[in-house]
Design a protein around this motif. Structure first.
Motif: not given
Length: 316
Positions: A107-121
């Motif tokens: 789980g993560c904040t919306e912006g960080f999750g969508s624009f940073f974490v998702t590409p990395q994962l």
């Protein structure tokens, strides 16, 4: 003693799995979906557990769903310990290939999750195809106590709880607008000039964290003509050229359609914290993902602090 032994022999340990899901979701239907069974199976298994223990574990309410009784609350801690011990036992007796498999929910904040974490994962699951990952980039608080996620990245450090926590990184926010907006509106050369411009911001009374309420502190009397609980909605609105928005650099700097406004004068620094339950931290798949996120976040400090537009990815 004889009564205790009789209750223990009547207990179906598998019923604890159903108990945990209902306790976390508060709905038999939601628990059924997560366990891939039907509603009646969940109800039957909860009834079986209550019968074996000779006590009521849930009070059922139309408005609040399945609410734990005092006895249910006491059982929850023991059941979670059993669950965690079972996970670790399986890893210890399994081969390394089996141990580095399974499922993790982040789980993560919306912006960080969508624009940073998702590409990395997306790169992480390429490197570790036996581990499946759920990403929950949501504009609200995510509960570890209800097992809504295994690892959480949040704006604030948890104040209490059985958690392992670390500061993940600092990140920077700046003021952004489109070039078209700036060309059609009065020039902005100093902070005082911002009084003539409309802003896109958060709905103050619905913000899930006080860390998001930076507009009033930075720019007193700022006029927010369009507000949203979603940072992605604010970003999308800013791209329409209708106002100014304070956005994370990791989100806005990657988009050439947006330019910074008064970058030396309007600047906010915030932190992300990463945490998980103590009983999960030693699981190998959790450790692997935890270390991966720390590695790629550290490598991308220039992006997070607004010093570059380029995102880096780990090499495995």
């Amino acid at each position: 003693m004889q009564k205790d032994l009789t209750s223990l022999s009547a207990l179906n340990w598998d019923d604890l799995k159903f108990f945990l899901e209902v306790a976390r979701t508060r709905k038999a239907s939601s628990a059924a979906k997560r366990l891939s069974v039907d509603y009646t199976t969940v109800s039957r298994r909860i009834g079986s557990l209550e019968g074996a223990l000779g006590t009521l574990l849930f009070e059922k309410s139309r408005t609040n769903g399945f609410v734990l009784t005092a006895e249910g609350q006491r059982l929850l801690g023991y059941a979670e310990s059993i669950e965690s011990t079972l996970h670790m036992a399986c890893e210890q007796v399994s081969g390394s290939g089996v141990a580095l498999s399974g499922h993790v929910r982040m789980g993560c904040t919306e912006g960080f999750g969508s624009f940073f974490v998702t590409p990395q994962l997306s790169h992480f699951v390429d490197a570790w195809p036996a581990i499946s990952v759920d990403i929950l980039p949501l504009p609200h608080f995510i509960s570890l106590s209800k097992r809504e996620a295994d690892i959480v990245i949040a704006l604030e450090r948890p104040e209490h709880g059985p958690y392992v926590c670390c500061k993940l990184c600092d990140y920077r926010l700046r003021l952004y607008a489109t070039q078209d907006y700036l060309a059609r509106h009065p020039p902005i050369q100093q902070i005082a000039d911002l009084a003539q411009h409309p802003f896109i911001s958060y709905v103050d009374d619905l913000a899930f964290s006080s860390e998001l309420l930076y507009l009033a502190n930075l720019i007193p009397n700022a006029q927010a003509h369009l507000r949203s609980t979603s940072v992605i909605a604010q970003y999308t609105a800013a791209l329409q050229g209708r106002g100014l928005a304070i956005l994370p650099c990791f989100l806005a700097a990657q988009d050439p359609r947006l330019v910074t406004v008064l970058p030396e004068q309007v600047e906010v620094t915030r932190q992300f914290w990463m945490y998980c339950r103590e009983d999960l931290r030693k699981l190998k798949r959790i450790t692997l993902l935890w270390d991966y996120i720390r590695e790629v976040t550290e490598a991308n400090a220039p992006l997070l602090m607004g010093q570059t537009r380029d995102m880096k990815f780990a090499r495995h």
